[in-house]
Scaffold this motif. Structure first.
Motif, PDB file in Angstrom:
ATOM      1  N   GLU A 148      -9.486  -2.719   1.862  1.00 20.54           N
ATOM      2  CA  GLU A 148      -8.999  -3.230   3.142  1.00 20.54           C
ATOM      3  C   GLU A 148      -9.075  -2.191   4.233  1.00 20.54           C
ATOM      4  OE1 GLU A 148      -5.097  -4.851   2.629  1.00 20.54           O
ATOM      5  OE2 GLU A 148      -5.964  -6.620   1.662  1.00 20.54           O
ATOM      6  N   ASP A 194      -6.717  -1.999  -3.959  1.00 23.89           N
ATOM      7  CA  ASP A 194      -5.987  -2.597  -2.837  1.00 23.89           C
ATOM      8  C   ASP A 194      -6.997  -3.249  -1.897  1.00 23.89           C
ATOM      9  OD1 ASP A 194      -4.200  -3.229  -0.880  1.00 23.89           O
ATOM     10  OD2 ASP A 194      -3.602  -1.174  -0.419  1.00 23.89           O
ATOM     11  N   SER A 233       0.839  -1.198   0.000  1.00 23.40           N
ATOM     12  CA  SER A 233       0.000   0.000   0.000  1.00 23.40           C
ATOM     13  C   SER A 233       0.875   1.250   0.000  1.00 23.40           C
ATOM     14  CB  SER A 233      -0.913   0.011   1.220  1.00 23.40           C
ATOM     15  OG  SER A 233      -1.639  -1.181   1.293  1.00 23.40           O
ATOM     16  N   ARG A 270      -1.769   6.954   6.315  1.00 29.08           N
ATOM     17  CA  ARG A 270      -0.543   6.529   5.645  1.00 29.08           C
ATOM     18  C   ARG A 270      -0.024   7.640   4.739  1.00 29.08           C
ATOM     19  NH1 ARG A 270      -2.247   2.592   3.085  1.00 29.08           N
ATOM     20  NH2 ARG A 270      -1.693   0.922   4.507  1.00 29.08           N
TER      21      ARG A 270
HETATM   22 MG    MG Z   1      -2.017  -2.841   2.418  1.00 29.87          MG
END
Ligand code: MG
Ligand code: TYD
Length: 520
Positions: free
Chosen positions: A185, A231, A162, A194
């Protein structure tokens, strides 16, 4: 089954109506209740491939196809009624003949047969690749993302998939490309957390938390991004299919549907995929055939180095490898990995520098070995970073051709830095590290530097030619490690100390071997 353990219908509570529920062989009913007052929403059965919702079973437009013989069955069974193979039935969507997704449609009767053209005359418009801004990723892709291509990025959980895709989308968005990040996810808030670590560019990427294939296709049609990351493919579910997300049928259906839209819109799609415990890409093998490019992101989670390699690439070489380091601000490209790995190399007994080739790039890595008396039979053979079978072969050849016998010793071999070397050229370094560890003598390079070597060891003890000896030697010389021990080359190479056999190599580098030679 004890039905009295199920919720008892009372006033206002859902009543069980077993007549409305049917089960096929291999299914086990759990807490099944067809609500008659509409208050109990969740109903399901557990099969050997996951929980299936009865709600969706009612309006299911899928069936089960045997992957071996093509037999079509209305329900899942463990054994194919057609060919008798076990576990081959996979859920597939029913397709109308000539439907939107049918491939290979037949020309109408009477139409002229299509004319094949010589390849020379085929029009191939030059495509501008999308620069991801992550140079190592671009190199592994063969010069950037190809518009309309489908890339599968595999890796074990927590390795940084990711992070890598987030950085790539950030890079593309910074250069004015339309991008989209779809996460099945994590929530958008988690994706944002992130991105905050990755910097301003990553924060500009539009993100969506979605797992429905139909919704994702609609978004792709509406947004028409130039590059999109999904993802992960294992979290998607297609409407009309009852298998759990991540099951073979779901993954294949989702990937097929996304591919069709992506090719039509010219969107480059990166599908993130999980890797199973034994290192294969989870989901059906057919996914690897479907996509244009399969990338594998590897490394040890506890170590900071990660390697990215292409297992398949329709638009470039599969030999390229990108090296990254995971830092607090995301992945940092390691432009000169040899410097990192050689800097860590020691001159202790059991250490040897291997001049490896990672694709077209030479890479110096340290191979470490430890040999210790064993207390168990058979003794331990523990490897990290090289092939276990290759180690067994090297140990056997070493015992017969000039090296120690390690039959009663535990052997540990490790490629330092968490790198994986998958080439026979690593044999000599492993053999010399073992010989050195067994004798407790450091290997003697020149000028107090660690010894560098490469070469494949044959079963008769000879050293065999491996590709690109000149590049391997040049890389070692760059770091002052020379002369490099290796098999004889067709043309003389400056800095190469060629040795014909493993016996000669062991004798050349260990002090005891040199004593023996002098005495002879
Ligand atoms: Mg990931
Ligand atoms: P992630 O990309 O979520 O892995 P994957 O998608 O493959 O499961 O990140 C994995 C790890 O990387 C996670 O444990 C946190 C760490 N990490 C860093 O060390 N630095 C960073 O800047 C980021 C974003 C993550």
């Amino acid at each position: 089954m004890h039905t009295d353990s199920l919720p008892v219908a009372g006033a206002g509570e859902p009543r069980l109506d077993w007549n409305r529920v049917s089960f096929s062989p291999g299914e086990c009913p759990v807490k099944v209740a067809a609500a008659t007052n509409g208050s109990l929403r969740s109903r399901g059965v557990v099969t050997s491939h996951g929980l299936r919702s009865l709600d969706s079973m009612a309006r299911r437009d899928s069936h089960f196809t045997c992957q071996e013989c093509g037999h079509v069955a209305p329900t899942w069974t463990g054994r194919c009624p057609g060919c008798g193979e076990w576990n081959t039935l996979v859920e597939t969507l029913r397709r109308e003949r000539g439907g939107a997704r049918a491939s290979g449609s037949r020309a109408p009767a009477g139409a002229p047969a299509p004319r094949p053209v010589p390849l020379r005359e085929v029009q191939a418009p030059a495509v501008d690749r999308l620069d991801t801004g992550v140079a190592e990723l671009d190199r592994v892709l063969g010069g950037g993302l190809v518009p309309g291509s489908l890339v599968l990025l595999g890796g074990s959980p927590g390795i940084g998939k990711s992070t890598l895709t987030g950085m790539a989308l950030g890079g593309m968005s910074a250069s004015g490309r339309r991008v989209l990040y779809i996460s099945g996810e994590e929530s958008a808030a988690q994706v944002k957390l992130r991105a905050e670590r990755l910097g301003e560019h990553a924060l500009a990427v539009p993100a969506l938390a979605e797992t429905s294939v139909e919704a994702i296709l609609a978004v792709l049609e509406a947004e028409r991004p130039e590059a999109c990351v999904i993802d992960s493919i294992q979290t998607l579910h297609a409407e009309g299919m009852t298998g759990a997300p991540g099951s073979v049928g779901q993954v294949r259906e989702a990937a097929g549907a996304v591919m069709e839209v992506a090719k039509r819109l010219g969107t480059a799609v990166v599908l993130v995929g999980h890797v199973t415990k034994d290192g294969g890409l989870a989901g059906p093998r057919v996914l690897e055939h479907l996509v244009d490019c399969v990338l594998l992101f590897e490394g040890e989670r506890e170590r900071s180095f990660r390697t990215l390699r292409a297992l398949k690439n329709r638009f470039g070489a599969t030999s390229e490898v990108g090296v990254f380091e995971m830092r607090s601000g995301g992945l940092v490209e390691v432009a000169d990995p040899s410097a990192r790995f050689v800097g860590e190399a020691s001159e202790a007994a059991g250490s040897c520098v291997l001049c490896a080739m990672e694709g077209t790039r030479p890479l110096l890595v340290e191979v470490q070995a430890l040999v210790a008396p064993t207390e168990i039979v058979p003794p331990r053979r523990v490897v990290t970073g090289i092939d276990r079978n290759r180690l067994a072969m090297v140990i056997a050849v070493l015992a017969r051709h000039g090296g120690p016998s390690l039959a009663s010793a535990d052997v540990f071999v490790n490629v330092a830095g968490g790198v994986r070397v998958d080439e026979p050229g690593a044999d000599l370094a492993v053999a010399l590290a073992l010989a050195s560890a067994h004798r407790g003598e450091p290997l003697r390079g020149s000028g107090g530097k660690p010894l560098a070597c490469f070469g494949e060891v044959g079963l008769t003890g000879e050293l065999r030619f491996v590709a690109h000896p000149e590049r391997r030697v040049a890389e070692a010389l760059k770091f002052g490690l020379g002369p490099v021990l290796g098999p004889p080359a067709a043309e003389p190479i400056e800095g190469l100390g060629s040795v014909p056999s493993l016996r000669a190599a062991v004798a050349a580098v260990t002090r005891s071997g040199q004593h023996a030679r002098r005495a002879a």
